[in-house]
Design an enzyme around this catalytic site. Structure first.
Site, PDB file in Angstrom:
ATOM      1  N   ASP A  26       0.906  -1.292  -0.056  1.00 44.88           N
ATOM      2  CA  ASP A  26      -0.055  -0.039  -0.049  1.00 44.88           C
ATOM      3  C   ASP A  26       0.877   1.267  -0.031  1.00 44.88           C
ATOM      4  OD1 ASP A  26      -2.495   1.565   0.005  1.00 44.88           O
ATOM      5  OD2 ASP A  26      -2.754   1.226   2.109  1.00 44.88           O
ATOM      6  N   HIS A  43       2.620   3.321  -8.914  1.00 44.16           N
ATOM      7  CA  HIS A  43       2.445   1.899  -9.382  1.00 44.16           C
ATOM      8  C   HIS A  43       3.667   1.282  -9.929  1.00 44.16           C
ATOM      9  CE1 HIS A  43      -1.574   2.139  -7.545  1.00 44.16           C
ATOM     10  NE2 HIS A  43      -1.922   2.750  -8.653  1.00 44.16           N
ATOM     11  N   LEU A 137      11.526 -20.072  -5.196  1.00 43.07           N
ATOM     12  CA  LEU A 137      10.314 -19.249  -4.462  1.00 43.07           C
ATOM     13  C   LEU A 137       9.201 -19.554  -5.200  1.00 43.07           C
ATOM     14  CD1 LEU A 137      10.039 -16.970  -2.391  1.00 43.07           C
ATOM     15  CD2 LEU A 137      10.176 -15.336  -4.319  1.00 43.07           C
TER      16      LEU A 137
HETATM   17  C1  FPP Z   1      -1.986   0.187  -3.312  1.00 45.41           C
HETATM   18  O1  FPP Z   1      -1.369   1.548  -3.354  1.00 45.41           O
HETATM   19  C2  FPP Z   1      -1.468  -0.676  -4.635  1.00 45.41           C
HETATM   20  C3  FPP Z   1      -1.990  -1.122  -5.543  1.00 45.41           C
HETATM   21  C4  FPP Z   1      -3.844  -1.217  -5.491  1.00 45.41           C
HETATM   22  C5  FPP Z   1      -1.392  -1.805  -6.756  1.00 45.41           C
HETATM   23  C6  FPP Z   1      -0.273  -2.402  -6.613  1.00 45.41           C
HETATM   24  C7  FPP Z   1       0.349  -2.805  -7.728  1.00 45.41           C
HETATM   25  C8  FPP Z   1       1.842  -2.784  -7.726  1.00 45.41           C
HETATM   26  C9  FPP Z   1       2.588  -2.576  -6.564  1.00 45.41           C
HETATM   27  C10 FPP Z   1       2.442  -2.771  -8.930  1.00 45.41           C
HETATM   28  C11 FPP Z   1       2.356  -4.110  -9.832  1.00 45.41           C
HETATM   29  C12 FPP Z   1       2.784  -5.358  -9.055  1.00 45.41           C
HETATM   30  C13 FPP Z   1       2.870  -6.476  -9.652  1.00 45.41           C
HETATM   31  C14 FPP Z   1       2.902  -7.798  -8.903  1.00 45.41           C
HETATM   32  C15 FPP Z   1       2.932  -6.584 -11.218  1.00 45.41           C
HETATM   33  P1  FPP Z   1      -2.364   2.587  -3.427  1.00 45.41           P
HETATM   34  O2  FPP Z   1      -2.652   3.160  -4.817  1.00 45.41           O
HETATM   35  O3  FPP Z   1      -3.831   2.203  -2.726  1.00 45.41           O
HETATM   36  O4  FPP Z   1      -1.858   3.764  -2.846  1.00 45.41           O
HETATM   37  P2  FPP Z   1      -2.362   4.726  -1.968  1.00 45.41           P
HETATM   38  O5  FPP Z   1      -3.246   4.281  -0.670  1.00 45.41           O
HETATM   39  O6  FPP Z   1      -1.205   5.834  -1.376  1.00 45.41           O
HETATM   40  O7  FPP Z   1      -3.548   5.633  -2.681  1.00 45.41           O
END
Ligand code: FPP
Length: 262
Positions: A26, A43, A137
Site C-alpha cells: 500500500d 504503481h 521461490l
Molecule cells: C496500493 O497502493 C497498490 C495497488 C492497489 C496496486 C499494487 C500494484 C503494484 C505494486 C504494481 C504491480 C505489481 C505487480 C505484482 C506486477 P494505493 O494505490 O492504494 O496507494 P494509496 O493508498 O497511497 O493511494
C-alpha cells in the site's frame, strides 16, 4: 507435494526466517502524490519494489511470497487507473517472466482471473505454464482476489467435487475446505506485512491469516526492499508464537536449560 500443517489443527514448525511472507503493498498513490507525480508513477515504482522484495526473499531463503496486487474491491477505482494497472500487469508478465524463470521462481496468480481481458488472461496462462516446475521461490500474486471470494469459491468447489458432503454437512472438515482454497500447497503465512500506514487486512487471505504475525509500517510500498523486509523479520523474531499454548509450554523451565547445558 509437501503437505503443510494447519495452524488450528496442529502446531506448525517455525524458524527465524519466515517460510511464507504475505504483503499488502500500500501507499503507491501517496508516494507519487508527495512527489507531485501522477498516481500511476507510484504503481510503476511499485514494480521495482516487487523485484527488490522477490530478490531479497530468494537471498534470505523465504520460500513463499504472496503479494496483494489488485483486490476484488479495487475495481471501484477510477477506470483510467484500473486500465493502466491492467496494462502494467500485462507488461510485467511479458517482460519479466523470463528473468523469474531463470531465477527458478514459480509464479502463480491467485484470484478470479476470469474477469480479466483475454490479453491479460493469456499472459497469466503462459507465465504460469513457463514457471510451473520451478521451486526456489513460490511467488503468488493476488489479482482480483478477495478473502471472502476465496472461501466461497472453495466451498462451491468442495461441494462440486464431493456432492455427498452437501447431504452430510457435519462431516465437513477444515481440510475438506482448505484443499480448495487458492493457496492450497503453500503453508499459512508466518508474517503479514502492510506498508502505507493503514492497519487493516482489507479482505486479504482471511482464512490463511489465522495465526500469522502482523507487521505494519508507515513507509510507502515504492520504498520497500531488503532493509525493510529485514526490519519486519527482526520484529517477527521478537514474537512468541504460542498457537494457543501458554508461554511456559514454549519456554523450557530455567532449571532444564541449565541441566542440558551441563
Ligand atoms: C496500493 O497502493 C497498490 C495497488 C492497489 C496496486 C499494487 C500494484 C503494484 C505494486 C504494481 C504491480 C505489481 C505487480 C505484482 C506486477 P494505493 O494505490 O492504494 O496507494 P494509496 O493508498 O497511497 O493511494
Amino acid at each position: 507435494m509437501t503437505v503443510y500443517t494447519s495452524s488450528t489443527l496442529d502446531v506448525p514448525s517455525t524458524s527465524n526466517i519466515p517460510k511464507h511472507v504475505a504483503i499488502v503493498m500500500d501507499g503507491n498513490g501517496r508516494w507519487a502524490k508527495s512527489r507531485l507525480m501522477p498516481r500511476f508513477a507510484g504503481h510503476k515504482r511499485g514494480v521495482d519494489a516487487v523485484k527488490r522484495t522477490v530478490q531479497a526473499c530468494c537471498e534470505l531463503g523465504v520460500e513463499h511470497l504472496t503479494l496483494f496486487a489488485f483486490s476484488s474491491e479495487n475495481w471501484r477505482r477510477p477506470p483510467e487507473e484500473v486500465s493502466l494497472l491492467m496494462r502494467l500487469f500485462i507488461r510485467v508478465l511479458r517482460k519479466d517472466v523470463e528473468a523469474m524463470h531463470r531465477e527458478n521462481i514459480c509464479l502463480r496468480i491467485i484470484g478470479d482471473t476470469t474477469a480479466f481481458e483475454p490479453e491479460l488472461q493469456a499472459a497469466i496462462a503462459s507465465a504460469q505454464e513457463l514457471t510451473k516446475d520451478n521451486s526456489r521461490l513460490f511467488l503468488n500474486i493476488a489479482a482480483n482476489y478477495g478473502g471472502r471470494w476465496d472461501i466461497l469459491q472453495a466451498t462451491k468447489n468442495m461441494l462440486k467435487s464431493n456432492p455427498e458432503l452437501a447431504n452430510n454437512p457435519d462431516q465437513i472438515s477444515e481440510t475438506d475446505l482448505s484443499r480448495h482454497l487458492c493457496l492450497q500447497g503453500s503453508p499459512e503465512p508466518d508474517l503479514f506485512i502492510r506498508t502505507g500506514g493503514e492497519q487493516r487486512v482489507s479482505n486479504f487471505l482471511l482464512w490463511q491469516l489465522a495465526y500469522t504475525e502482523f507487521y505494519f509500517t508507515d513507509k510507502f510500498w515504492p520504498d520497500f526492499g531488503k532493509p525493510m523486509l529485514l526490519e519486519a523479520i527482526d520484529s517477527y523474531n521478537n514474537r512468541e508464537r504460542r498457537f494457543g499454548r501458554t508461554s511456559e509450554q514454549i519456554q523450557p523451565p530455567v532449571a532444564n536449560v541449565r541441566q542440558s547445558a551441563q
